[in-house]
Structures are given as structure tokens and as C-alpha cells.
Design an enzyme around this catalytic site. Structure first.
Site, short mmCIF file in Angstrom:
data_model
loop_
_atom_site.label_atom_id
_atom_site.label_comp_id
_atom_site.label_asym_id
_atom_site.label_seq_id
_atom_site.Cartn_x
_atom_site.Cartn_y
_atom_site.Cartn_z
N SER A 162 0.52 -10.37 0.14
CA SER A 162 -0.19 -11.93 0.21
C SER A 162 0.73 -12.79 -0.65
O SER A 162 0.71 -13.93 -0.45
CB SER A 162 -1.55 -11.70 -0.19
N THR A 192 0.99 -1.26 -0.07
CA THR A 192 -0.14 -0.17 0.09
C THR A 192 0.83 1.18 -0.11
O THR A 192 0.35 2.28 -0.67
CB THR A 192 -0.98 0.01 1.37
#
Length: 341
Positions: free
Chosen positions: A60, A14
Site C-alpha cells: 500500500s 505477506t
């Protein structure tokens, strides 16, 4: 004295995103234009070079080949920079920080992981503070030598030892904690370093170890776990290690079937490490009857190691293809500050 040189590596996450305010979609921004995006970085007393994965990933999707890539970049640039800051998605940051702490042997320079909960272009972003302070920490030096000489994680005003951290919140800016080890530094009006908490160099030359064995699994104990489930896990072909998340100070069921399955797994060469599933504290096998049997059959104590550090340390040690009898004493030894002996 020349300014410290810091290499800023973006792997994904992010923190490296900006939002298209018309569509709401996030995209990776050009890190070569970092100073344009965050002009406050010009006030830091260091020179910053930037580098990015050719294809940044969501954290992830992190896996050992990416750890090897990060470690390789640090190795290739080790002599040219005084510190390294790795921008990383927060979800698996503790795993990556733990893995690199084992891979980077003889480290005498800071490697600081950081990230953010909100994109760098968001009005309320935590990205700017995390990034600016992480770079400032990486550039700290006394007498021409780095103050920090280990793999760390900086998030929301606190610097932690990387292999002592775990993510505790997907919502709050203070997303990480170090349950069994004090912060290495705290950022407020002043940046305060807790020198007594810092890891000191071992005196060995810097080197990078890249071999991992990922044939491992984490098993979390819960009331109702069955013999069929545990037997199926221990029967996985090629399985080399299990991190067993037990109750409290290392307690688990005492039923014959449970102990029998674990004992058979150990007898066929599977290493089993006992860690607590509590948010803090340590394993103390033998303190209660419910953990004494685990100790007797050869389950390894994880002491106060985090699950993230336990699984990456297991992969790291298994990758060294050592004699089986060396694994237990090495795992129970603190290699880079990951556990309290």
C-alpha cells in the site's frame, strides 16, 4: 551448460512474513535463510541469489521511487542473472508490474512478480507454490535462451502478462485475472507455456527509463457526478493527465457541462484517457452517441488497457517530457503488449 541464475528480490508483502504463533503477529523473515525455510527450492535446476529492500514495505506504500529502485536493481544485475523474481505485496502488484513493463526497454529476460494471500509460515499458505513455480518459470530456457522475455505476474497456477492484470479478490488464492489477454502459462501436473501469447523482443538494446510524472488522477464515472466535483479535479494545480473510467464501451454523460469541462481541460494541456470500468472488454468511442462527443473533443482511447496499466503508462509517457502532440499516438500504441490495437 551452467544452471540458470535467478535473482530473488523481496520488496515486502505477506509472502515474506512468518507468524509468531504465540502472539499471532507477523514479521519479516531473513531471506538469506530462504532455503532453510523452503527446502523444496533445492530441487529446482537453478542457482538462487536473494536480495531484499533494506526496509521492506507494505505494498500500500508503493510509489514510483520504489519502482525506480526495483528497476535499478535489475539493471545493476542484468548481465549476471538469467531471470528475476520480485516478491511483492498483492494489493499494488499489478501497478508495479505494469510500471516495470514500460521502464525495462529491450527486455530479453524474465521478470516475474509474485506474492501470496497468506504468510509463508502459515499452514495453508499459497506462498510456497507461488514462489517455487515463479522461480521455475524464470529459469525456463531453450537452447540457452530464456523462454519468457517480459514482465509477468504469477499467482495461483497462472502466469499473466504483468501489464494485463488486475487484482479481483482479497479473499481467494486466485486473486488476479487478465481480463483481455490469455495466460502466458499454466501450472498443473505439467507446466504448459502458451508460446503464441508470449511477447517477443523488439531487437532494441536493454535500457531502463526511470522518469515518471505523478501529477495524474483516476476519475471513475458514476450516476450523480457533479460539475462542481469534476471542475475541482480538472482545476488541480499541475495536473497533467486523467484516466477516465467510463461506462461500458467508453460511454459517459452527454450534458453540455460535462463535455465542456473535459474540453477545457484538454485545451489547457491535460491528457484524458478513456478506459472502461467493466471487468473486461474495450473502449470503442463512437460506437454510441454517448461516446462520440468524447472522441470529437480529443479524449484518447485506452482500447482494452487496464486501469493499472493506463495510469502507469500515463505517468511514464508524461515523464519523457515529449511534445504534447506525440502523447496521443504513443498512448494508443502498444509499447509492450499492454493493449490490443
Amino acid at each position: 551448460m551452467p544452471k540458470p541464475r535467478i535473482l530473488l528480490l523481496y520488496t515486502g508483502g505477506t509472502i515474506g512474513m512468518v507468524k509468531n504463533f504465540e502472539t499471532g503477529a507477523l514479521r519479516v523473515f531473513n531471506f538469506k535463510k530462504l532455503l532453510q525455510r523452503i527446502p523444496e527450492l533445492r530441487q529446482l535446476d537453478c542457482d538462487i541469489d536473494t536480495l531484499s529492500f533494506e526496509s521492506p514495505i507494505d505494498s500500500s506504500d508503493m510509489e514510483p521511487t520504489k519502482w525506480v529502485k526495483m528497476a535499478g536493481i535489475i539493471q545493476d544485475n542484468y548481465n549476471d542473472f538469467d531471470g528475476f523474481v520480485i516478491l511483492h505485496g498483492s494489493d499494488t502488484m499489478s501497478y508495479s508490474a505494469s510500471a516495470l513493463s514500460f521502464m525495462l526497454q529491450g527486455l530479453t529476460k524474465p521478470v516475474v512478480f509474485t506474492g501470496s494471500q497468506l504468510p509463508i509460515g502459515d499452514l495453508r499458505t499459497d506462498a510456497k507454490e507461488n514462489l517455487i513455480t515463479a522461480i521455475q518459470i524464470a529459469s525456463l530456457n531453450e537452447g540457452g535462451q530464456p523462454v519468457i522475455k517480459e514482465v509477468c505476474l504469477y499467482f495461483e497456477y497462472k502466469l499473466y502478462r504483468g501489464n494485463r492484470t488486475t487484482k479481483i479478490s482479497a479473499e481467494h488464492f486466485n486473486a488476479f485475472t487478465s481480463p483481455n489477454y490469455n495466460a502466458l502459462a499454466e501450472s498443473g501436473v505439467h507446466l504448459r507455456v502458451n508460446n503464441e501469447q508470449l511477447l517477443q523482443p523488439t531487437g532494441v538494446d536493454f535500457s531502463v527509463t526511470t522518469a515518471f510524472n505523478s501529477n495524474v488522477v483516476i476519475v471513475k464515472m458514476f450516476p450523480g457526478i457533479t460539475a462542481a466535483v469534476l471542475s475541482a479535479i480538472t482545476a488541480i494545480e499541475g495536473l497533467k493527465g486523467i484516466v477516465l473510467e467510463t461506462y461500458g464501451s467508453g460511454n459517459a454523460p452527454t450534458e453540455d457541462w460535462f463535455i465542456g469541462i473535459l474540453q477545457k481541460a484538454i485545451e489547457k494541456g491535460i491528457h484524458i484517457v478513456n478506459v472502461t470500468q467493466c471487468s473486461g472488454g474495450r473502449v470503442n468511442m463512437g460506437q454510441y452517441e454517448t461516446s462520440t462527443l468524447l472522441k470529437e473533443i480529443g479524449v484518447i482511447s485506452g482500447a482494452d488497457i487496464t486501469t493499472e496499466a493506463a495510469i502507469t503508462k500515463m505517468m511514464y509517457l508524461l515523464g519523457q517530457e515529449m511534445l504534447p502532440e506525440r502523447f496521443k499516438p504513443l498512448f494508443e500504441t502498444s509499447l509492450c503488449g499492454e493493449l490490443t490495437q
